[in-house]
Write an enzyme that holds these catalytic residues in place. Structure first.
Site, PDB file in Angstrom:
ATOM      1  N   LYS A 129       0.867  -1.187   0.000  1.00  0.00           N
ATOM      2  CA  LYS A 129       0.000   0.000   0.000  1.00  0.00           C
ATOM      3  C   LYS A 129       0.894   1.224   0.000  1.00  0.00           C
ATOM      4  O   LYS A 129       2.052   1.140   0.428  1.00  0.00           O
ATOM      5  CB  LYS A 129      -0.877   0.024   1.260  1.00  0.00           C
ATOM      6  CG  LYS A 129      -2.150   0.814   1.092  1.00  0.00           C
ATOM      7  CD  LYS A 129      -3.201   0.001   0.372  1.00  0.00           C
ATOM      8  CE  LYS A 129      -4.528   0.693   0.290  1.00  0.00           C
ATOM      9  NZ  LYS A 129      -5.591  -0.255  -0.114  1.00  0.00           N
TER      10      LYS A 129
HETATM   11  P1  NAD Z   1     -12.960   7.281  -2.707  1.00  0.00           P
HETATM   12  O1  NAD Z   1     -11.914   8.305  -2.560  1.00  0.00           O
HETATM   13  O2  NAD Z   1     -13.556   7.009  -4.045  1.00  0.00           O
HETATM   14  O3  NAD Z   1     -14.167   7.609  -1.693  1.00  0.00           O
HETATM   15  C1  NAD Z   1     -13.966   7.828  -0.333  1.00  0.00           C
HETATM   16  C2  NAD Z   1     -15.259   8.335   0.277  1.00  0.00           C
HETATM   17  O4  NAD Z   1     -15.083   8.466   1.693  1.00  0.00           O
HETATM   18  C3  NAD Z   1     -15.680   9.723  -0.233  1.00  0.00           C
HETATM   19  O5  NAD Z   1     -17.072   9.765  -0.386  1.00  0.00           O
HETATM   20  C4  NAD Z   1     -15.233  10.645   0.897  1.00  0.00           C
HETATM   21  O6  NAD Z   1     -15.983  11.840   0.947  1.00  0.00           O
HETATM   22  C5  NAD Z   1     -15.512   9.771   2.099  1.00  0.00           C
HETATM   23  N1  NAD Z   1     -14.790  10.216   3.290  1.00  0.00           N
HETATM   24  C6  NAD Z   1     -13.491  10.576   3.375  1.00  0.00           C
HETATM   25  N2  NAD Z   1     -13.206  10.970   4.629  1.00  0.00           N
HETATM   26  C7  NAD Z   1     -14.346  10.841   5.342  1.00  0.00           C
HETATM   27  C8  NAD Z   1     -14.705  11.092   6.694  1.00  0.00           C
HETATM   28  N3  NAD Z   1     -13.805  11.566   7.558  1.00  0.00           N
HETATM   29  N4  NAD Z   1     -15.986  10.838   7.093  1.00  0.00           N
HETATM   30  C9  NAD Z   1     -16.905  10.379   6.216  1.00  0.00           C
HETATM   31  N5  NAD Z   1     -16.626  10.122   4.920  1.00  0.00           N
HETATM   32  C10 NAD Z   1     -15.367  10.349   4.495  1.00  0.00           C
HETATM   33  O7  NAD Z   1     -12.354   5.948  -2.075  1.00  0.00           O
HETATM   34  P2  NAD Z   1     -12.789   4.431  -2.336  1.00  0.00           P
HETATM   35  O8  NAD Z   1     -11.908   3.873  -3.374  1.00  0.00           O
HETATM   36  O9  NAD Z   1     -14.267   4.339  -2.480  1.00  0.00           O
HETATM   37  O10 NAD Z   1     -12.333   3.759  -0.960  1.00  0.00           O
HETATM   38  C11 NAD Z   1     -13.170   3.752   0.208  1.00  0.00           C
HETATM   39  C12 NAD Z   1     -12.703   2.652   1.145  1.00  0.00           C
HETATM   40  O11 NAD Z   1     -12.745   1.404   0.460  1.00  0.00           O
HETATM   41  C13 NAD Z   1     -11.269   2.786   1.655  1.00  0.00           C
HETATM   42  O12 NAD Z   1     -11.175   2.253   2.959  1.00  0.00           O
HETATM   43  C14 NAD Z   1     -10.473   1.907   0.689  1.00  0.00           C
HETATM   44  O13 NAD Z   1      -9.251   1.457   1.244  1.00  0.00           O
HETATM   45  C15 NAD Z   1     -11.466   0.772   0.514  1.00  0.00           C
HETATM   46  N6  NAD Z   1     -11.256  -0.039  -0.692  1.00  0.00           N
HETATM   47  C16 NAD Z   1     -11.289   0.515  -1.930  1.00  0.00           C
HETATM   48  C17 NAD Z   1     -11.116  -0.299  -3.049  1.00  0.00           C
HETATM   49  C18 NAD Z   1     -11.211   0.233  -4.457  1.00  0.00           C
HETATM   50  O14 NAD Z   1     -11.216  -0.578  -5.385  1.00  0.00           O
HETATM   51  N7  NAD Z   1     -11.296   1.534  -4.673  1.00  0.00           N
HETATM   52  C19 NAD Z   1     -10.890  -1.670  -2.885  1.00  0.00           C
HETATM   53  C20 NAD Z   1     -10.877  -2.204  -1.599  1.00  0.00           C
HETATM   54  C21 NAD Z   1     -11.075  -1.380  -0.501  1.00  0.00           C
END
Ligand code: NAD
Length: 443
Positions: A129
């Site tokens: 990561k």
């Molecule tokens: P993203 O950047 O597309 O979205 C993140 C979201 O979280 C946004 O809506 C943002 O406004 C919100 N957010 C950020 N800080 C916040 C807070 N303090 N309180 C409330 N909301 C908040 O990111 P993503 O890719 O959707 O990732 C979200 C989660 O999923 C993360 O934990 C990431 O590690 C995990 N994840 C993502 C993927 C992927 O394929 N993108 C895969 C596995 C896990």
């Protein structure tokens, strides 16, 4: 906006801006939490002590500092990270996060989780990561491009299609990966550009990406929710959903569940929380967020406080924002049957203990959000073979992979009478430990 949050209710205190943050000196030790799950699993699985020792720290921890010219003409120095936890099963693999609160501890935890995820899913990948500590919303598009390019330039051959393969995470997306790919191709001196295609996954389809990657994490999560519903004899149609984080994972999950008749009644992001008892039009909300960058100002919802959001009566809660969002108070407040973890590490161990006591089921991150890395693997395979698979093929493979892994988790949990989370770590650890037993330790 009065509801911006960074941590669970129990760990927050108002700041001078009316925001909430962790209490001074109080730090959530994410890596220690993740290692705690490993220790629990190791007690159930017969693992040589030296295997636990090796896996207790990342193999490589890389920190780079690089200058970027901002639009004003001034230079700013950025700090980038790449933590490579394990490459025992294959190349290091994991996302790149751009977030103002990212820390070395977070990246170590998230890198280790990728090792467990790849192993649980039977993928030929290890775990990594990385990312940059800054707020991507506070810079222009041009600045974002220069930051990304300088970061990948600084990483140089510490990433590569056979060595370490980044992907999108919080604050990054397909565009970020397109810039990363282009930078890599232009700096490593590749003779054949095709050989470099697999250096990152989650690329735009036009730049070597795969069909189905954008919604893959949400799709994998929905497969898990469906399987949980089938095993629990729980009818999903007509049920209510609450989602924290409406980015890639949260929005795609809400859209896919809407197609199964599940309505989104409360949603939150970094700008605040909204409630609509009639159910949001998730397609319209997704479009609004794509245009405006957040849910702030969306007309068809009533603003609520973070504390109220966690108490909304529903059936399923999908945390899809950041780690450490569900502490004991949030877990007491939740009025749902299931917490399906889209985010990595959204429940603290104390929060999870409360959920267990209250009989709320948890689909743990290591399984529940593994659809992303699984389809990333399909993208990498397509890049190596210069192929483009049809969406149907990607979807069919993903569904089978998720259900197989669900079964491995459920069987382990039954046999060892442990939580689903510890079961995921147990299955993953068994696979890794077997490799160490077979190969032994060099020299
Ligand atoms: P993203 O950047 O597309 O979205 C993140 C979201 O979280 C946004 O809506 C943002 O406004 C919100 N957010 C950020 N800080 C916040 C807070 N303090 N309180 C409330 N909301 C908040 O990111 P993503 O890719 O959707 O990732 C979200 C989660 O999923 C993360 O934990 C990431 O590690 C995990 N994840 C993502 C993927 C992927 O394929 N993108 C895969 C596995 C896990």
């Amino acid at each position: 906006m009065s509801t911006t949050t960074t941590g669970p209710i129990s760990q927050r205190a108002p700041s001078s801006e009316g925001r909430v943050s962790r209490l001074p000196g109080e730090r959530y030790e994410f890596f220690r939490v993740i290692q705690g799950y490993l220790d629990e699993a190791a007690r159930l699985v017969n693992v040589p002590e030296h295997v636990k020792l090796i896996l207790s720290q990342p193999k490589n921890e890389l920190i780079v500092h690089f200058p970027v010219r901002m639009d004003s003409g001034e230079f700013r120095l950025f700090k980038g990270y790449r933590i490579q936890h394990s490459n025992l099963l294959g190349p290091f693999k994991g996302g790149m996060r751009y977030h103002e609160e990212a820390s070395l501890d977070d990246f170590k935890a998230l890198a280790a989780m990728m090792t467990w995820k790849s192993s649980l899913m039977n993928l030929p990948f290890g775990g990594a990561k990385g990312g940059i500590k800054f707020d991507p919303r506070a810079v222009s598009r041009d600045e974002l491009q220069r930051i990304t390019r300088r970061f990948f330039h600084a990483l140089g051959s510490n990433v590569g299609p056979d060595f370490d393969i980044p992907a999108p995470d919080v604050g990054t997306n397909a565009q970020t990966m397109a810039w990363a790919l282009d930078t890599y191709i232009n700096t490593v001196g590749m003779v054949k550009k095709e050989d470099a295609m697999g250096v990152v996954t989650g690329k735009p389809v036009s730049s070597g990406g795969t069909f189905g990657r954008e919604q893959a994490t949400g799709q994998g999560l929905v497969h898990c929710i469906n399987e949980w519903a089938r095993r629990s004899r729980f009818k999903l149609e007509g049920k209510k959903l609450v989602v924290q984080g409406f980015g890639n994972v949260g929005s795609n999950t809400a859209v896919l569940l809407a197609a199964e008749g599940v309505s989104l009644v409360a949603v939150g992001d970094h700008t605040g929380y909204l409630y609509n008892p009639e159910g949001f039009n998730v397609h319209r909300l997704k479009q609004y967020v794509a245009q405006n960058g957040s849910i702030a100002g969306y007309a068809n919802g009533q603003k609520i406080a973070r504390e109220e959001f966690f108490g909304v009566a529903a059936d399923i809660f999908v945390p899809a924002a950041l780690e450490n969002q569900v502490g004991p108070l949030e877990a007491e407040a939740l009025q749902v049957r299931l917490v399906a973890e889209g985010a990595n590490g959204p429940c603290s161990p104390e929060g999870e203990a409360v959920l267990a006591r209250r009989g709320i089921d948890v689909l743990p991150d290591v399984l529940a959000n593994a659809g992303g890395v699984t389809v990333s693997y399909y993208e990498w395979v397509q890049n190596r073979r210069s192929e483009q698979w049809a969406i149907e093929e990607v979807q069919e493979r993903l569904e089978k992979a998720m259900l197989d892994a669900y079964d491995r988790m459920a069987q382990f949990a039954r046999t060892h009478e442990c939580s689903n989370r510890v079961a995921c770590y147990g299955v993953a650890l068994q696979r890794l430990a077997q490799v160490y037993v077979d190969r032994e330790i060099f020299p």
